[in-house]
Each structure stands twice: as structure tokens, then as C-alpha cells.
Design an enzyme around this catalytic site. Structure first.
Site, PDB file in Angstrom:
ATOM      1  N   GLY A   1       0.823  -1.200   0.000  1.00 55.68           N
ATOM      2  CA  GLY A   1       0.000   0.000   0.000  1.00 55.68           C
ATOM      3  C   GLY A   1       0.856   1.248   0.000  1.00 55.68           C
ATOM      4  N   CYS A   2       0.238   2.360  -0.327  1.00 53.47           N
ATOM      5  CA  CYS A   2       0.991   3.612  -0.448  1.00 53.47           C
ATOM      6  C   CYS A   2       1.485   4.105   0.911  1.00 53.47           C
ATOM      7  CB  CYS A   2       0.145   4.673  -1.157  1.00 53.47           C
ATOM      8  SG  CYS A   2      -1.518   4.890  -0.500  1.00 53.47           S
TER       9      CYS A   2
END
Lengths: 356, 356, 356, 356
Positions: free
Chosen positions: B154-155
Site C-alpha cells: 500500500g501507499c
């Protein structure tokens, strides 16, 4: 009874322009003069769009403004700290001088060594400091009303202290594990002819600044200590400020630890009780409901809280203010109203009848 | 030797468009198909401005894309989690299927109960999870290279884990007092036909979301545990995500406590050593030097650290990534390069020869 | 054959930074030096994020750069007009000096009286003017290739002339009733330490500037006259520039009158034919399809046209460019490629593999 | 005398929210009801932040609102055109119905064929049209005051007609060579759950829309004809609307030709004379002084003009309004004040005591 009068030094900065607008529209205070060296001789209407009598005024230089301040009921200083020290000394030395509300950091920290570490210049004389009161109305309204010199709080300290103060005072969170992480629009840095604050540099960007070295960190700690009846040493606080690409508004996210198990509903109820009757604090049901649009152009602080419902659980409090209003000029008018014995809300409601 | 081939599902989302651009310009991988239901039949050139062979392709529907995936060396899934589970099951069931890099959250959490609490839907089957590897190259490059299914991080976890991971691994900070406070541009939320994400609602605003309930919190904790060789239970982490009015970029500010006295220079040196030779991590001298402009349009993560130089002193680490590149499509190409045995940097350098 | 070499004066402005990035990534030209007084001694990597050999360079002062320019194949001047005149004179006076591409307005206007009225300072000597060529490749590619000194076009003239030029050349629109109304992002004004260009002043605002007095008006007229084979006097043109709150991009809307009845499809077909084979001009089906996102970070100009299909009917042409690329540095590299005998597209395609 | 009462249909759109704020703060009109299907049952305070009695109101559905409209002195319709036609018919059919101010385009065009070409749906019945008056107070204040149904002008027509109207009326410019090129913030498009209006699509972009086909073009022509005492056929006008990435504000640049030689000062003087005594029009010394900041949050229109001082010389007039105030809700309150016999300025001054 005649209308009380007010004057503004530093009226050409962002906070000074807001003060000018607020006083021009104030229902019971008469704006008597505005001073701002860089706009000297220009009209208020030309620089701010304000109409009527206030719009017709012209910006005075400091000397003329000091003369004009004689007999004025309240002088507002939207000047840098060192100028505020000099001006408040000059004003206080004159007979019959009025009250002063200072928007700079000059008189906010009681600890002179902490002041000099934070600001990098000499603190004001001890007697001047002793005569001043830190002006967060929701914390110490009564004392403010009786003082000669109000130190108007900083923008980040206002947002953070209103968020954490009541929880600390109630003994629900520990004073020794606090983090305040906040973001501010660009007017928070003041008016700047600086390439680093040019549109192209700021647009689409974000960054932290003065990490572990921001002058508002000791102010937040002092104010939280005051809320809780603790010494500043009892507060262990880390504060980080960020610049985001908007014009105005502060969103502050504060982290603490529960001393005993509570629910988010408990904390929300406690904040609501703490701020019952307050005109300018609004407690939301959830922290996700706090945003900048709802405070921009108003003197409001909105707050929402959530926690891990267990012993030692983390508490997250999100708060929002307009940095130029509740974080500067709006709170200064609130303080002016208090020292002049007026309704604290005068001139501060219905500010945002039309928002943008 | 023939060029390896790749195909994209979910090519009409923001990450999918970035993947398309990256693969169209990749020096040694051939883009074989793109799929995106909402753009079915349209040309890649019309939707993305990509020229050449890739621009001439048309978006396939899922059925045609599954057929086209036969014999493809690597399939990239930029689809929602549930679609990713179904697609990876379909693809894996076919003989001779290639490698898979999945950009959704479907395969990131090893703890299925934690997954279901975080995502609100069923976790993938245990055997599918067991066959996958969490794809943060700077943490576990060698294992990624040999896997069949890469769970692309995920970012927010990418930004936070790269910031805190080496400090935790070195035992310099405590695992039980971590706060990650991050802000993201709007593309982080994906493409939306939703009034809440309309320009007028977002412009000039900022807010926190999913406070104490964001699905990336357990992913950050798991990744930090992996860095440190600890169990997830040993990590006490609070994570808050904020939405700010920019298109792309994540700025993440992480807070920890020193276990023994260190200086900011010590920590900077440790991070530099940890990332020596890494193409996509850049350690700055100070946290104030980290900003979004320097990472937008690149696959870089920039990091800066500062601390209170004493036992138990607070550590502040600021990190920045482009949420669509190092936080999504760029890292996915990095992982694709690894599973295909290519230079990890292929197609990812000189991305931002012209920035905006 | 050895790689041709290039050097940049004025590398610290916005266009200069773009030039630096483009040349650092150019496949067949070697960047030999960069000069920028305000960044003297600093590294290119620190100021621009460019890596590799170019990143390791340091900014020279003008004296050292003039020395470094000896034997360089092409020098690019991203300097103010008066500096460009002085530098090109100095460079040309030296034996064996290379080609020059000048990004300022110094050499763009052939009429010295018009120049002095537009720029407010002395025009270059007539012989220097006579030796220069206006560098719009889509208008006069062959002549550019053979010149010693290229006057790189202005940003607004590029957008407007590419939009109207072919229609005028074909005799379809009247030269005596032209209006060009354009808006530009803030980098068009160059790097500024000026309160008027600070973020808070620009954000959310828009305004026209230099109404009926913009120095690009005579340049647009001259270029349109060249397209049509007319004298400048035959062109009656009104041009207005607007500043809008974005970083980069120009959207230009041009108005003309049909001389005989045509349809929008006729005009679109004519533009497509005029730009057939052009790498950097793209004609859209409709003017509403032209926008800034599609050109930001690229060397493209996109154009769309619509008209009232009758004698004397109004024609509306919308065009878009990135003001720093096709409007400055990108077009300068296009011109450099021409004078060096390289593929005109070298280093200019795939600029925006990842957009923001 | 009792306070006149007002009610709002369509209160959940951007203009409807502005109307709600304006009426909540109106000094002499009582807000009696608000209707907005999408917010039915929710409180005004929750959706708009308005406090006091108005804040406590809840949004009604249309049926309940029609019932509530009985006996109300003025109903404001911030609804789409077809809904406005139906609602005004329903309201007028009831005995003792009050005045109506309609913010849609339904009743603005007197020519029913032109209406149907512009709007693509059926025009209102001729008798309903005949009973309505186009509500631009600066053009036809006296007639508005006596009408039953006011067609509140469109945003672009307000900005353009106030700019060009007096010059046309004075015979100084030709009616047959007019271009209006305008840009608007995103709220001009209304509240949208549409990917094309999402933040990421709009941010940093700009484009023209409805080129040569905007429904405001015939409205501008009709209004200019009314100013000049001409038929619509005598007006030859081209209008282009652009979308720029800001929340609110219209900047309009209008082009015309002088019929006889005049100076910029002549035109400025003529506009000042035309608007003498007008509360909401401000003529600046130069067109470059017109910008959006000065009108956002206010009911003002600012105008500046410049020309080529010769026969047939081009005239450029720049004007600015807040599209939601002078371009919609503010002008609607101005019209409401007129039909109710109140001071036209009531509730519309000091709107922007604090700007953002």
C-alpha cells in the site's frame, strides 16, 4: 455612552488586514486608526476593499500612529515580536494609555530562557511579562478581562490546546506522551516576498518545517500545563508543523494515551461538557467530521475525538481553526471585547455569511 | 531472447493508467494487453495520450483479457481486492500461467482475522496467501524474485515502513510507541464519481479519515515487524491518514522514541547505510528537505530524520513518495522486474525528465 | 562521431531547469556546462534532482561559462533579453563559436521600432537581427536548420500562431479581425521573489495583465503574417493574457472570421493536413477536447476548432501547450536538434511517461 | 409591520446554500422554509453551518414545501429549469401566492425558439413568459420591482452585460463585432457526482466548453440589445466559457470595436457615470486591477476598460463577479428586495467581513 475606540499597528500583514475588516464591521467599537509602514498613505478601501468610514482611512506610519493612540481604548499589535515589545513599552509609558492586545509571540512564554531558545532574541523585561496574560478565553476568560496587556495565542497552540486541554485537565490522558501533528495554509507564514513562498513553489507541494524546533512547541506545552494545573516540566510533547498548499486554515491531529479505559463517546461527552456555552468551540460526533471548510472565514474551532477503548489506548483528537481568525485576528477581537467589557462575541458571529 | 510480456487488469483506474504509461515506455517488457471494463473498446491513446504500439491497443473486457493472458509472463492486477482474488485464482488455475503482481490489498496481510477486520470482506484462501510474498523490494528483494504472486504494498505502508523500518531493525527505537501521521493527494482514493471528491468539496479543504480504523494500519505494523524480526503483537502503532487538496503525493511524518541516546546525525547515517545502493530511496540531511515536488512523477522515496538527543527522546522521520508510483504502479513495475529477472530499475529511472 | 555538446546560460530560471532536465536526458547531446549566477557553485542534483553526470555538475558564473562555451556545438540562452544580447554578442565574437538558441524575446521581432515599443529597451543591432531566424519549426524548419542564431518563440505566440497560422495561410479567415484570449500558469512569469506572485495572492484568483500592451502581441502578428505571406500591417490582432492559479500550461482561445462559408469539419481537416507528419502538434476533433492535462510535461501543442458555418461566421480555435516545454525549453531543444542536424524529436518524446 | 417571509426550493445546490446563508442573515426578511430533496429531513445547521433559527430548520420535500409556501411573500427557486417551470406554475395557481424569483434559465429568454435551441427542452408557456421580467437591477430596476416573477440572470450574462451594456447604450461601440471570453470556477457547474468534475480531473487543468453552443450566448445578446434599445438580431456576439481550477468566481474579458475614436479614460468615465450610485458595481482605473479576490464572497461586479484610441480601435473590458453571489444567490436577494419593496442592498453588504 460613547463607543470604545481601537487602533491597529501592523495592519498591512495578513492578520492586520483581517483585524481591519473585523473592526470595520464591529457593532460597538470604533476603528480610530490603522498603521502599516509598507502601505503608508494608501487608503484602507484600496488595500482591503473595506467600505464606509474605515475604508476612507489611510495607513499611518508608526510615529503618527503612536500619536493617534493617545486616548484610544484598545490598541492591537499585529507586528513582529520585537516591534511589539517596543510598541507596548512606548504605549504603556504614556499617560492614560489603553489596553493592548498583542498578536505576536513576544509575551506568550512566561519562561524567559525558553523564550530566548525558541525565538532567538531577547525576551521582554520580566515586569512587562508579569503584567501580561495569555489570552485563550476558553481557558482563562476572567483573568484576561482584567489585564492591561493580552498575549494573543499562536495559531497552532490555539488548535492544539483546545483539543487536548480538557482531557488533560480531567486527568484522562497522560501528560508525558503527547504528539501534535498539524498542517497549515500559507498565510500562516505571513506576507512574504520570498521565492520559497511563490505560487509555483508551494502549489502541489507539502513539507514539514522547523522539526523539533518550532517556537509554538513550548507555548503548547505551557498552555496544556495551565489547563491541567501542572508545571511545564510535566508535559512531554512533540510538535510538528507542516505547510500545505491552501491559503488559510489549520488542521491539527493530536495523539495522547488514556490513563484508564474510556470510549470515544466518553471523550466526546467530556469535551462537550467542557465547552458548553462556548460560542466558538464546536465538538463534532467524530474526528472525520472536522474539516477546514467549516471553519474558514469564521472564529470557530471544531474538534472531534476517537480512542482505542482500553487502558493505555491511544487517543486521537482532530481540531480545525482558521489561522487568521481563531488563530489570530478573530481571537484578538475576542480578547479586545473581554478587556473592554463587551460581549465576547461582538463582531465575530455571522462572519461567514457567504463562504468561499 | 524474446522480450517478456505483460498485461494489465484494471487499467482504467489512476494506478492502472500509470502502469500503462510505465509499461508502454519499458525498455525490455512488451505490453500485451490492457483491460478496463469502463473503457472497453476505446484506444489507449485516446484515454492516456500514450503513443506508438501501446497507444493503438484497445481496452479489453475481463473475459477477453483472461484469454489474452495465456502465455503472458507477468500479469498486473490494478483491481479492487475482491476482483484481484477472483482474477488471481482464475489465472493460477490455467496451465502455464505467468507471474502475478497484485496492487490491491487482497494478499498483503498474513493474518486472515486482521484482514477481515480491516477490509470488511473475506480474506483469500490460506493456500493462496501462503503462496504470495509482500513486495517491498528494499525489505525482501530476494524472496520476491522467486515468488509466483507478489502483494504490492500500500501507499502509506511504503512511505511509513521505509522511514521507520531500518531504525526498528537496528533496535534504536522502541516498537511500542509509534505514531504515523500522513497526508495524501486525492488520487490515493482512486477514481470516483462521488460528490465528496468533487473539486469544489476538496479544494482548500483538509481532513482526517478512517481515524483508528484505516486498513493500512495493520499492514504498516506487519511490515515493521518484518523489518525488526518481531511479531506483529510487539508493534504498538497508531496511524492517521489525511486528505489534502493536491492530485498526488504522500507526506508521512512518523514518531518514535529512542531506546538509548542518539543524535540526528547518527540516525541519518544509519538510514544512509541501510539504503546504500538502493536506487529508489534517498536520505536527505534534514527532514525539512523532504517534500512532494521532489518525488512527484518519480519512483523515489525521500526520507529525513531528526531526534531529541537523549534517552527516550522523540524521533521524527519525514518521508515522501508519489502515491501512484512508489506507492502503486512504480513499485509494481519494480516487483515485475524482480520476478522476471530483469534489472529492478528498468523503466523506472528518468521518469520525471520534465516535472510538473 | 562524437556526441555534439551543449551548454546553458540562465539555468536557474524555470525554463533553465527544464532545459537542464531535457539535456541531461537527451540521447545524443552531451550537456557540457550550466550557468546560473544565483545558484553558482551548487550542484545540479541538489537544485533539480537530476542524477548521473549532469547531476554532478555545478553552476558556473557567467565568466567561467563563457570560457567553457569555447568549442561547444550549441549554447542555449535562458536569460533575460538584455543579457541574451550581450551573451550572444560575446559568444559570436569568439572564434569557432557554436550555434545559439536564445529563449528570450531579444531577437524575435524584426521591426526594431516595434521591439523598442514592446520591450522598453534598445533593440539588438540590425546585423545581429539579420543573422537570426525565428524558430517555430512548424513554420520554417528548413531555414532554422541553417542559421547561426535561433530566436526561440514566446509561449503565447507559439500557442496562438499554431492555432491560426494554417487557417490564415489558406486564406480561409480574415487577417483583420483577430482576437487571441489566453490564460497561463504562473511559471510563465518566471521565478519571482515578489509578494504579488506569492501563493496566497495567486491562489483562487485570476486576472488579466498588460491589456493591449503585452510584448507578445506584435510577435503573434509577425508570425501570423509570416504564415500567410502578408506584411505585419495586414494583421489586425488583439491579444489578452490572463494569469490563472496553476503552475504550468497555456490555454489559448483565438477568434477569427470566415471569408467564405466553411464547416467545423472543413477547418479540422485543413489543420490536420497542415500538421500531417508533425510530431508535436495534435489536432483534436473538437475544441472542447483540448485541455492542459494532455500537454503538461510534454512538447505537444493540441488544437481544436469550431465555427459558425456561414460567410463571415466566427471561428474559434482552442490550443494548449506546456509553457515551459513547447512554449520554451522543449521548443528550444527542438531548435537545437535542427541546427545540430539531429532528429528534431530527439530527447522530446516520452517526456511524460508519468504525468502529474 | 411584520417581517416579510421567504422560502427556498432547491436549497441543496451551491446557489441554494448561498441563498440559505444570505436569508439566514437578512436583516428584515424571515426565512420560512427550505426545500431540497437530497437533504430532506436533515438540519440546515448540519449541512451549512448556519446557526440560530435558520440553522434549526430541516429540509422539506417538494410537496411539504409547496404547502409551506402558502402566504409566503417571496419564493426563491434554485432549481433546474424544468423544475422551475413546474414549481412556478404550481405556486402561481394557488390563491394569494407571493412573488417568485427564479434562478434557473427557464424564464430568461423571450424568444421561445431561441430558448428551445439553447436549452434543448420546451420553453415555458407564452403567458408565463409574458408575466416575467429579466432581473438585472442595474438595467431595469423599476420594472423588476413591479413584477410577479423575476428571471434572475445567468452568471456569465451578468458579468458580460454589465461590462458592455453602458458602452453599447451610449453608441460608442459597434453591436456587430463582440467577443466575450470568460472563465469560471467549478461551482458554476453546480453540485456534481461526476468523475469529470472530480478534484483530480480539474486540478491544474483548464478547458473551454460548449464552444459556440453555450446557452448563455443568446441571453447575453438579448440583455445587450435591451441595454442599447436594439433588437437581438442587431447583436453579433461570440461567447466562450472556460472552466478553471478554482471554486468560485467569473472573470470575463469582452472585446468590441470603437465607432469613433475614444480614449481609455473616456470609457472609464462613461462607465463610472453609468454606474453612479450603484451599490454593487465598482469601476476600476484599469482592467488589470480587476481580479477574483476582490469579488469572492461579495455581491460586487468590478469592471475595468482599456482601448486602442482610434476609429475602429479595439475595446477590452474585464469584469469580475462571484458566480454564486452577483451571479446567482446575491443577485436573487437583490431582486427579492426589489419585489418586496425593501432597500435593494439589505442583507448584501459586509458579506465578506472575513474573506478567504
Amino acid at each position: 455612552m460613547h463607543a470604545p475606540s481601537a487602533g491597529i499597528f501592523g495592519a498591512s500583514g495578513y492578520a492586520g488586514v483581517e483585524l481591519t475588516r473585523l473592526l470595520a464591521g464591529h457593532p460597538s467599537v470604533r476603528l480610530a486608526f490603522v498603521s502599516g509602514e509598507s502601505w503608508r498613505g494608501q487608503s484602507v478601501a484600496d488595500r482591503t476593499g473595506v467600505s464606509g468610514d474605515a475604508g476612507a482611512m489611510r495607513y499611518l506610519d508608526v510615529e503618527d500612529a503612536l500619536a493617534a493612540a493617545a486616548g484610544i481604548d484598545c490598541v492591537l499589535l499585529a507586528t513582529p515580536g520585537e516591534a511589539s515589545m517596543a510598541l507596548s513599552a512606548s504605549l504603556s509609558a504614556r499617560a492614560g494609555s489603553g489596553k493592548i492586545v498583542d498578536l505576536s509571540g513576544a509575551f506568550r512564554l512566561r519562561d524567559r530562557a525558553a523564550f530566548e531558545a525558541a525565538y532567538g532574541h531577547k525576551a521582554p523585561p520580566a515586569e512587562q511579562l508579569a503584567a501580561s496574560v495569555y489570552g485563550l478565553p476558553e481557558l482563562s476568560r476572567a483573568v484576561i478581562a482584567g489585564t492591561q496587556l493580552v498575549a494573543n495565542p499562536g495559531c497552532y497552540p490555539t488548535a492544539a490546546a483546545l483539543a487536548l486541554g480538557p482531557l488533560l485537565r480531567a486527568g484522562i490522558i497522560s501528560p508525558n506522551d503527547l504528539v501534535v501533528d498539524a498542517m497549515s495554509g500559507v498565510t500562516g507564514a505571513g506576507r512574504r516576498a520570498d521565492d520559497a513562498y511563490s505560487f509555483a513553489e508551494i502549489y502541489g507541494d507539502a513539507r514539514a518545517y522547523k522539526v523539533l524546533a518550532h517556537q509554538h512547541a513550548p507555548e503548547i506545552a505551557q498552555t496544556l500545563a495551565d489547563f491541567a494545573g501542572l508545571t511545564v516540566d510535566a508535559i512531554d510533547l512533540t510538535f510538528t508543523a507542516h505547510l500545505i498548499p491552501i491559503a488559510r486554515g489549520i488542521l491539527s491531529t493530536s495523539y495522547a494515551r488514556l490513563r484508564t479505559a474510556k470510549t470515544s463517546a466518553d471523550l466526546t461527552a467530556l469535551l462537550r461538557q467542557a465547552y458548553e456555552g462556548e460560542a466558538f468551540v464546536r465538538v463534532m460526533d467524530r474526528p472525520e467530521q472536522v474539516d477546514l471548510h467549516q471553519v474558514q472565514g469564521t472564529n470557530l474551532c471544531t474538534i472531534g475525538v476517537s480512542c482505542e477503548p482500553k487502558d493505555g489506548g491511544r487517543v486521537v483528537v482532530v481540531s480545525a481553526i482558521d489561522n487568521l481568525l481563531k488563530g489570530a485576528a478573530g481571537q484578538a477581537v475576542q480578547n479586545m471585547n473581554l478587556v473592554l467589557g463587551l460581549d465576547e462575541r461582538a463582531g465575530l458571529t455571522d462572519l461567514a455569511r457567504s463562504s468561499s
